[in-house]
Design a protein around this motif. Structure first.
Motif, PDB file in Angstrom:
ATOM      1  N   ALA A  89      -4.226  19.879   4.112  1.00 38.84           N
ATOM      2  CA  ALA A  89      -5.500  19.423   3.821  1.00 38.84           C
ATOM      3  C   ALA A  89      -5.623  18.436   2.922  1.00 38.84           C
ATOM      4  O   ALA A  89      -6.532  17.604   3.125  1.00 38.84           O
ATOM      5  N   ASP A  90      -5.075  18.766   1.770  1.00 35.92           N
ATOM      6  CA  ASP A  90      -5.286  17.699   0.515  1.00 35.92           C
ATOM      7  C   ASP A  90      -4.595  16.523   0.826  1.00 35.92           C
ATOM      8  O   ASP A  90      -5.359  15.265   0.784  1.00 35.92           O
ATOM      9  N   ALA A  91      -3.518  16.438   1.779  1.00 40.61           N
ATOM     10  CA  ALA A  91      -2.929  15.291   1.996  1.00 40.61           C
ATOM     11  C   ALA A  91      -3.941  14.441   2.938  1.00 40.61           C
ATOM     12  O   ALA A  91      -3.939  13.178   2.746  1.00 40.61           O
ATOM     13  N   ILE A  92      -4.651  15.137   3.999  1.00 43.38           N
ATOM     14  CA  ILE A  92      -5.412  14.232   4.872  1.00 43.38           C
ATOM     15  C   ILE A  92      -6.673  13.875   3.826  1.00 43.38           C
ATOM     16  O   ILE A  92      -7.111  12.635   4.089  1.00 43.38           O
ATOM     17  N   ILE A  93      -7.229  14.646   3.076  1.00 43.09           N
ATOM     18  CA  ILE A  93      -8.262  14.128   2.045  1.00 43.09           C
ATOM     19  C   ILE A  93      -7.819  12.699   1.479  1.00 43.09           C
ATOM     20  O   ILE A  93      -8.678  12.192   1.157  1.00 43.09           O
ATOM     21  N   ARG A  94      -6.553  13.023   0.748  1.00 41.83           N
ATOM     22  CA  ARG A  94      -6.124  11.710   0.093  1.00 41.83           C
ATOM     23  C   ARG A  94      -6.237  10.481   0.696  1.00 41.83           C
ATOM     24  O   ARG A  94      -6.470   9.627   0.371  1.00 41.83           O
ATOM     25  N   LEU A  95      -5.617  10.815   2.039  1.00 39.87           N
ATOM     26  CA  LEU A  95      -5.476   9.706   2.803  1.00 39.87           C
ATOM     27  C   LEU A  95      -6.784   8.809   3.287  1.00 39.87           C
ATOM     28  O   LEU A  95      -6.854   7.582   3.274  1.00 39.87           O
ATOM     29  N   ARG A  96      -7.870   9.990   3.542  1.00 42.44           N
ATOM     30  CA  ARG A  96      -9.118   9.365   3.677  1.00 42.44           C
ATOM     31  C   ARG A  96      -9.599   8.485   2.384  1.00 42.44           C
ATOM     32  O   ARG A  96     -10.420   7.812   2.390  1.00 42.44           O
ATOM     33  N   ALA A  97      -9.405   9.009   1.198  1.00 41.02           N
ATOM     34  CA  ALA A  97     -10.036   8.573   0.127  1.00 41.02           C
ATOM     35  C   ALA A  97      -9.188   7.439  -0.350  1.00 41.02           C
ATOM     36  O   ALA A  97      -9.592   6.482  -0.747  1.00 41.02           O
ATOM     37  N   GLU A  98      -7.842   7.107  -0.195  1.00 40.64           N
ATOM     38  CA  GLU A  98      -7.140   5.956  -0.243  1.00 40.64           C
ATOM     39  C   GLU A  98      -7.779   5.032   0.502  1.00 40.64           C
ATOM     40  O   GLU A  98      -8.099   3.723   0.455  1.00 40.64           O
ATOM     41  N   TYR A  99      -8.212   5.225   1.940  1.00 39.34           N
ATOM     42  CA  TYR A  99      -8.894   4.301   2.867  1.00 39.34           C
ATOM     43  C   TYR A  99      -9.830   3.940   2.304  1.00 39.34           C
ATOM     44  O   TYR A  99     -10.516   2.609   2.303  1.00 39.34           O
ATOM     45  N   LEU A 100     -10.870   4.812   1.927  1.00 35.64           N
ATOM     46  CA  LEU A 100     -12.239   4.505   1.385  1.00 35.64           C
ATOM     47  C   LEU A 100     -12.148   3.590   0.092  1.00 35.64           C
ATOM     48  O   LEU A 100     -13.035   2.768  -0.108  1.00 35.64           O
ATOM     49  N   PHE A 101     -11.085   3.827  -0.806  1.00 36.33           N
ATOM     50  CA  PHE A 101     -11.088   3.167  -1.809  1.00 36.33           C
ATOM     51  C   PHE A 101     -10.683   1.653  -1.825  1.00 36.33           C
ATOM     52  O   PHE A 101     -11.068   0.909  -2.895  1.00 36.33           O
ATOM     53  N   ARG A 102      -9.729   1.288  -0.753  1.00 37.17           N
ATOM     54  CA  ARG A 102      -9.123   0.015  -0.846  1.00 37.17           C
ATOM     55  C   ARG A 102     -10.490  -1.097  -0.480  1.00 37.17           C
ATOM     56  O   ARG A 102     -11.459  -0.969  -0.358  1.00 37.17           O
ATOM     57  N   PHE A 135       8.650  14.200  12.014  1.00 35.94           N
ATOM     58  CA  PHE A 135       8.927  13.093  12.727  1.00 35.94           C
ATOM     59  C   PHE A 135       9.115  11.810  12.105  1.00 35.94           C
ATOM     60  O   PHE A 135       9.968  11.025  12.260  1.00 35.94           O
ATOM     61  N   ALA A 136       8.287  11.675  11.172  1.00 36.22           N
ATOM     62  CA  ALA A 136       8.088  10.360  10.199  1.00 36.22           C
ATOM     63  C   ALA A 136       7.749  10.851   8.908  1.00 36.22           C
ATOM     64  O   ALA A 136       7.081  11.910   8.728  1.00 36.22           O
ATOM     65  N   VAL A 137       8.117  10.108   7.868  1.00 37.45           N
ATOM     66  CA  VAL A 137       7.735  10.404   6.541  1.00 37.45           C
ATOM     67  C   VAL A 137       6.982   9.224   5.825  1.00 37.45           C
ATOM     68  O   VAL A 137       7.381   7.980   5.967  1.00 37.45           O
ATOM     69  N   VAL A 138       5.663   9.125   5.686  1.00 39.30           N
ATOM     70  CA  VAL A 138       4.764   8.234   5.167  1.00 39.30           C
ATOM     71  C   VAL A 138       5.473   7.726   3.766  1.00 39.30           C
ATOM     72  O   VAL A 138       5.569   8.720   2.902  1.00 39.30           O
ATOM     73  N   ASP A 139       5.548   6.326   3.335  1.00 37.30           N
ATOM     74  CA  ASP A 139       6.225   5.924   2.102  1.00 37.30           C
ATOM     75  C   ASP A 139       4.794   5.993   1.215  1.00 37.30           C
ATOM     76  O   ASP A 139       4.174   4.851   1.223  1.00 37.30           O
ATOM     77  N   MET A 140       4.650   6.905   0.390  1.00 37.24           N
ATOM     78  CA  MET A 140       3.555   7.118  -0.677  1.00 37.24           C
ATOM     79  C   MET A 140       3.858   8.041  -1.730  1.00 37.24           C
ATOM     80  O   MET A 140       4.430   8.942  -1.649  1.00 37.24           O
ATOM     81  N   GLU A 141       3.522   7.403  -2.869  1.00 34.84           N
ATOM     82  CA  GLU A 141       3.720   8.241  -4.211  1.00 34.84           C
ATOM     83  C   GLU A 141       2.749   9.260  -4.216  1.00 34.84           C
ATOM     84  O   GLU A 141       1.525   9.416  -3.853  1.00 34.84           O
ATOM     85  N   ILE A 142       3.411  10.448  -4.638  1.00 34.45           N
ATOM     86  CA  ILE A 142       2.514  11.619  -4.562  1.00 34.45           C
ATOM     87  C   ILE A 142       2.512  12.346  -5.928  1.00 34.45           C
ATOM     88  O   ILE A 142       1.916  13.492  -6.185  1.00 34.45           O
ATOM     89  N   GLY A 143       3.125  11.705  -6.973  1.00 35.23           N
ATOM     90  CA  GLY A 143       3.213  12.407  -8.147  1.00 35.23           C
ATOM     91  C   GLY A 143       4.247  13.419  -8.428  1.00 35.23           C
ATOM     92  O   GLY A 143       4.938  13.553  -7.597  1.00 35.23           O
ATOM     93  N   ASN A 144       4.256  14.114  -9.678  1.00 30.88           N
ATOM     94  CA  ASN A 144       5.367  15.172  -9.915  1.00 30.88           C
ATOM     95  C   ASN A 144       4.741  16.469 -10.143  1.00 30.88           C
ATOM     96  O   ASN A 144       5.164  17.266 -10.784  1.00 30.88           O
ATOM     97  N   ARG A 145       3.360  16.731  -9.728  1.00 31.31           N
ATOM     98  CA  ARG A 145       2.877  18.065  -9.577  1.00 31.31           C
ATOM     99  C   ARG A 145       2.601  18.447  -8.315  1.00 31.31           C
ATOM    100  O   ARG A 145       2.155  17.687  -7.399  1.00 31.31           O
ATOM    101  N   ASP A 146       2.357  19.947  -8.098  1.00 30.43           N
ATOM    102  CA  ASP A 146       2.342  20.543  -6.813  1.00 30.43           C
ATOM    103  C   ASP A 146       0.717  20.436  -6.383  1.00 30.43           C
ATOM    104  O   ASP A 146       0.025  21.553  -6.587  1.00 30.43           O
ATOM    105  N   LEU A 147       0.205  19.194  -6.234  1.00 30.97           N
ATOM    106  CA  LEU A 147      -1.368  19.324  -6.196  1.00 30.97           C
ATOM    107  C   LEU A 147      -1.989  18.928  -4.495  1.00 30.97           C
ATOM    108  O   LEU A 147      -2.927  18.908  -4.364  1.00 30.97           O
ATOM    109  N   GLN A 148      -0.750  18.619  -3.808  1.00 34.69           N
ATOM    110  CA  GLN A 148      -1.319  18.056  -2.461  1.00 34.69           C
ATOM    111  C   GLN A 148      -0.594  19.191  -1.467  1.00 34.69           C
ATOM    112  O   GLN A 148       0.616  18.943  -1.290  1.00 34.69           O
ATOM    113  N   GLN A 149      -1.360  19.799  -0.588  1.00 37.43           N
ATOM    114  CA  GLN A 149      -0.878  20.735   0.432  1.00 37.43           C
ATOM    115  C   GLN A 149      -1.451  20.011   1.723  1.00 37.43           C
ATOM    116  O   GLN A 149      -1.884  18.743   1.824  1.00 37.43           O
TER     117      GLN A 149
END
Length: 113
Positions: A100-113, A84-98
């Motif tokens: 659950a990984d995307a949700i974990i990343r979002l949580r980590a980005e939140y905690l890091f800021r 429905f929508a696409v988040v504007d976020m850099e994901i790199g050039n390797r197949d590392l985010q599936q």
């Protein structure tokens, strides 16, 4: 200018409970999840503290409506109807985010800021 990769923001039951929203009936406008995805008639979006994870998710920047979901290698994802929508976020050039990984990343980005 750096070529921005795109990540599909996957909504599933656990995350959708945080938002209490549905798809907008009209054209998709807005630059964030909160502004683009309207709540159902008769409901209100619950106010949350500005330092909360829910606030962070609601305010993720989105690519313009109709943007294609792209894979890590820059190719378009074959099944576009599920987005429905696409988040504007850099994901790199390797197949590392599936999913659950995307949700974990979002949580980590939140905690890091």
């Amino acid at each position: 200018m750096k070529n921005r990769k795109r990540i599909l923001f996957i909504l599933f039951t656990g995350i959708s409970l945080l938002f209490s929203f549905s798809r907008a009936d009209g054209p998709a406008n807005g630059n964030t999840i909160e502004s683009r995805i309207k709540h159902p008639a008769g409901y209100i979006r619950q106010p949350v503290p500005s330092d909360s994870f829910v606030f962070y998710l609601r305010n993720l920047p989105l690519l313009p409506s109709g943007s294609k979901v792209k894979l890590y290698n820059g190719k378009e994802k074959p099944y576009q109807q599920g987005a429905f929508a696409v988040v504007d976020m850099e994901i790199g050039n390797r197949d590392l985010q599936q999913c659950a990984d995307a949700i974990i990343r979002l949580r980590a980005e939140y905690l890091f800021r």
